[in-house]
Design a protein around this motif. Structure first.
Motif, PDB file in Angstrom:
ATOM      1  N   ALA A  43       0.855  -1.184   0.000  1.00 31.43           N
ATOM      2  CA  ALA A  43       0.000   0.000   0.000  1.00 31.43           C
ATOM      3  C   ALA A  43       0.887   1.229   0.000  1.00 31.43           C
ATOM      4  CB  ALA A  43      -0.917  -0.008   1.220  1.00 31.43           C
ATOM      5  N   ASN A  44       0.536   2.209  -0.835  1.00 33.22           N
ATOM      6  CA  ASN A  44       1.342   3.422  -0.973  1.00 33.22           C
ATOM      7  C   ASN A  44       0.755   4.539  -0.106  1.00 33.22           C
ATOM      8  OD1 ASN A  44       3.017   2.258  -3.076  1.00 33.22           O
ATOM      9  ND2 ASN A  44       1.277   2.534  -4.454  1.00 33.22           N
ATOM     10  N   PHE A  45       1.521   4.953   0.878  1.00 31.56           N
ATOM     11  CA  PHE A  45       1.077   6.041   1.760  1.00 31.56           C
ATOM     12  C   PHE A  45       1.562   7.366   1.179  1.00 31.56           C
ATOM     13  CE2 PHE A  45       1.580   9.009   5.273  1.00 31.56           C
ATOM     14  CZ  PHE A  45       0.363   8.894   5.924  1.00 31.56           C
ATOM     15  N   ASN A  46       0.623   8.291   0.927  1.00 31.05           N
ATOM     16  CA  ASN A  46       0.992   9.522   0.220  1.00 31.05           C
ATOM     17  C   ASN A  46       0.638  10.815   0.949  1.00 31.05           C
ATOM     18  OD1 ASN A  46       1.980   8.203  -2.210  1.00 31.05           O
ATOM     19  ND2 ASN A  46      -0.154   7.691  -2.635  1.00 31.05           N
ATOM     20  N   ASN A  47      -0.210  10.754   1.965  1.00 34.14           N
ATOM     21  CA  ASN A  47      -0.723  11.997   2.540  1.00 34.14           C
ATOM     22  C   ASN A  47      -0.594  12.000   4.060  1.00 34.14           C
ATOM     23  OD1 ASN A  47      -1.970  14.527   2.664  1.00 34.14           O
ATOM     24  ND2 ASN A  47      -4.032  13.645   2.717  1.00 34.14           N
ATOM     25  N   TYR A  48       0.520  12.551   4.551  1.00 35.83           N
ATOM     26  CA  TYR A  48       0.753  12.604   5.995  1.00 35.83           C
ATOM     27  C   TYR A  48      -0.025  13.767   6.605  1.00 35.83           C
ATOM     28  CZ  TYR A  48       3.079  12.559  10.503  1.00 35.83           C
ATOM     29  OH  TYR A  48       3.322  12.494  11.855  1.00 35.83           O
ATOM     30  N   GLU A  49      -0.877  13.458   7.570  1.00 34.35           N
ATOM     31  CA  GLU A  49      -1.641  14.476   8.306  1.00 34.35           C
ATOM     32  C   GLU A  49      -1.625  14.146   9.793  1.00 34.35           C
ATOM     33  OE1 GLU A  49      -5.493  14.610   6.477  1.00 34.35           O
ATOM     34  OE2 GLU A  49      -4.812  15.918   4.863  1.00 34.35           O
ATOM     35  N   GLY A  50      -0.443  13.972  10.329  1.00 33.46           N
ATOM     36  CA  GLY A  50      -0.307  13.583  11.730  1.00 33.46           C
ATOM     37  C   GLY A  50      -0.094  12.082  11.850  1.00 33.46           C
ATOM     38  N   MET A  51       0.505  11.671  12.975  1.00 31.34           N
ATOM     39  CA  MET A  51       0.826  10.250  13.127  1.00 31.34           C
ATOM     40  C   MET A  51      -0.409   9.365  13.146  1.00 31.34           C
ATOM     41  SD  MET A  51       3.246   8.191  13.032  1.00 31.34           S
ATOM     42  CE  MET A  51       4.639   9.322  13.152  1.00 31.34           C
ATOM     43  N   SER A  52      -1.543   9.912  13.581  1.00 33.41           N
ATOM     44  CA  SER A  52      -2.771   9.102  13.582  1.00 33.41           C
ATOM     45  C   SER A  52      -3.152   8.704  12.156  1.00 33.41           C
ATOM     46  CB  SER A  52      -3.918   9.872  14.237  1.00 33.41           C
ATOM     47  OG  SER A  52      -4.195  11.078  13.536  1.00 33.41           O
ATOM     48  N   SER A  53      -2.833   9.563  11.165  1.00 33.23           N
ATOM     49  CA  SER A  53      -3.150   9.218   9.778  1.00 33.23           C
ATOM     50  C   SER A  53      -2.336   8.020   9.315  1.00 33.23           C
ATOM     51  CB  SER A  53      -2.895  10.415   8.851  1.00 33.23           C
ATOM     52  OG  SER A  53      -1.512  10.715   8.734  1.00 33.23           O
ATOM     53  N   VAL A  54      -1.115   7.884   9.810  1.00 28.66           N
ATOM     54  CA  VAL A  54      -0.264   6.742   9.477  1.00 28.66           C
ATOM     55  C   VAL A  54      -0.814   5.465  10.118  1.00 28.66           C
ATOM     56  CG1 VAL A  54       2.052   5.761   9.649  1.00 28.66           C
ATOM     57  CG2 VAL A  54       1.764   8.220   9.280  1.00 28.66           C
ATOM     58  N   ILE A  55      -1.105   5.558  11.400  1.00 34.84           N
ATOM     59  CA  ILE A  55      -1.590   4.385  12.135  1.00 34.84           C
ATOM     60  C   ILE A  55      -2.922   3.902  11.563  1.00 34.84           C
ATOM     61  CG2 ILE A  55      -2.450   3.634  14.387  1.00 34.84           C
ATOM     62  CD1 ILE A  55      -0.285   5.500  15.626  1.00 34.84           C
TER      63      ILE A  55
END
Length: 221
Positions: A43-55
């Protein structure tokens, strides 16, 4: 349920993604802002908006993996945490000012490492952390870039018991498993210092680490 954390580090274009793409029953979370080039679940993660967005993103993709394969992934590969950390630093640098930037970076790093340890490892999912390295101009040592307290504590090397480094020398790739020259460490008793990458089986290595962890936990009181 037993699980392990392993660090795979190297310079740019030294085979990190190639070697970790061979891990069986794995889900790759790609943070590198480019398309993942291997035909494995990713899965390609492209939009960081805080660590909760990653988790939340990782949890969502794990659920999709489970729906498709009818089982949780045995391994989650984070490729690369260096790019994840850069995205975090950019976001916090734009959102906060002064000391609050460093404070938020530290808080986010702690939250991410807690998620890896308590949620992924806690649910029996092993984690392979992929990271870029650079050479520190002052000490000449190979380091994994970070900042603040996390950097002082040893960066991503400080949160794993096992780490390997891929060296690109004279056009050949060599996997270093232990020694002081590179960011390496191992819990295995009988292991070579280094091995040519074509002779290195990462799945066999992960299996040995899991077996070693199971054996050592017999002695936990």
């Amino acid at each position: 349920m037993k699980a392990i954390k392993v660090l795979v580090s190297a310079y740019e274009a030294s085979g990190k993604t190639t070697i970790t793409s061979k891990i069986k029953d794995a889900l790759v979370i790609n943070f590198d802002r480019k398309e993942y080039g291997f035909n494995v679940p990713h899965a390609n993660f492209n939009n960081y908006e805080g660590m909760s967005s990653v988790i939340n993103f990782i949890n969502e993709k794990i659920n999709k993996y489970k729906d498709h394969f009818k089982a949780l992934p045995k391994v989650v590969v984070l490729d690369t945490v260096t790019q994840l950390y850069s995205a975090m630093a950019r976001y916090n640098g734009a959102k906060y000012t002064g000391f609050n930037i460093h404070s938020q970076n530290n808080a986010d790093t702690l939250d991410f490492n807690a998620y890896v340890e308590k949620i992924l490892i806690g649910n029996g999912i092993s984690v392979v952390i992929v990271a870029h390295t650079t050479v520190d101009p002052d000490s000449g040592r190979h380091i994994i870039p970070a900042s603040g307290q996390f950097s002082k504590a040893g960066s991503w090397l400080s949160v794993v018991n096992d780490a390997l480094f891929i060296e690109k020398a004279s056009g050949k790739l060599v996997v270093h498993l232990k020694g002081f020259k590179y960011p390496t460490r191992t819990t295995l008793k009988d292991v070579e210092d280094k091995i040519a990458i074509e002779d290195f089986d990462i799945n066999a290595y992960l299996d040995k680490l899991l077996a070693s962890k199971t054996e050592s936990e017999k002695f936990v009181l």
